[in-house]
Write a protein that holds these residues in place. Structure first.
Motif, PDB file in Angstrom:
ATOM      1  N   GLN A  43       0.812  -1.211   0.000  1.00 26.24           N
ATOM      2  CA  GLN A  43       0.000   0.000   0.000  1.00 26.24           C
ATOM      3  C   GLN A  43       0.853   1.271   0.000  1.00 26.24           C
ATOM      4  N   ASN A  44       2.087   1.177   0.481  1.00 20.36           N
ATOM      5  CA  ASN A  44       2.983   2.337   0.487  1.00 20.36           C
ATOM      6  C   ASN A  44       3.516   2.659  -0.903  1.00 20.36           C
ATOM      7  N   GLN A  45       3.319   1.741  -1.850  1.00 20.46           N
ATOM      8  CA  GLN A  45       3.803   1.932  -3.212  1.00 20.46           C
ATOM      9  C   GLN A  45       2.671   2.324  -4.163  1.00 20.46           C
ATOM     10  N   ILE A  46       1.521   2.692  -3.612  1.00 19.59           N
ATOM     11  CA  ILE A  46       0.370   3.078  -4.434  1.00 19.59           C
ATOM     12  C   ILE A  46       0.085   4.563  -4.253  1.00 19.59           C
ATOM     13  N   TYR A  47       0.008   5.263  -5.370  1.00 19.38           N
ATOM     14  CA  TYR A  47      -0.358   6.681  -5.348  1.00 19.38           C
ATOM     15  C   TYR A  47      -1.756   6.805  -5.930  1.00 19.38           C
TER      16      TYR A  47
END
Length: 117
Positions: A91-95
């Motif tokens: 989720q930290n790699q989704i913008y």
């Protein structure tokens, strides 16, 4: 990770997911504006000398196909936060694009996000 080489640099890859299959059935589907956004985004990334390349999703939001490409980041078009299966990804790699970023070709926040990853 998708290995894209530009000169001697291996680029990190982000994928812009702009539609899912249920959304395109029976609709007038076009990705022209999304292609223009990706072009502006890649130009902005190159201007900042960041080792990122962004491409358009060609799988109509098929999370298994996207996962198989092993992207370093995902960019979701506004409105897809509930249709796209995000659970298989960090989720930290989704913008998540804001409501006007795509339509106004505003790349500043996406570039800042990718610069920190």
């Amino acid at each position: 990770m998708i290995a894209i080489k530009q000169g001697d640099v291996t680029m990190k890859e982000a994928i812009l997911i702009y539609t899912t299959l249920p959304l395109i059935i029976g609709s007038n589907f076009s990705s022209h504006h999304e292609q223009e956004f990706v072009m502006h985004l890649n130009t902005a990334l190159a201007a900042k000398q960041l080792d990122w390349h962004v491409s358009l999703d060609e799988s109509f939001g098929d999370s298994q196909a996207i996962k198989g490409k092993k992207p370093d980041a995902l960019i979701l078009k506004n409105g897809l936060q509930h249709q796209f299966d995000r659970h298989a990804f960090d989720q930290n790699q989704i913008y998540q694009l804001g409501a006007l970023e795509l339509s106004t070709l505003s790349t500043r926040s996406v570039v800042a996000f990718l610069a920190n990853h």
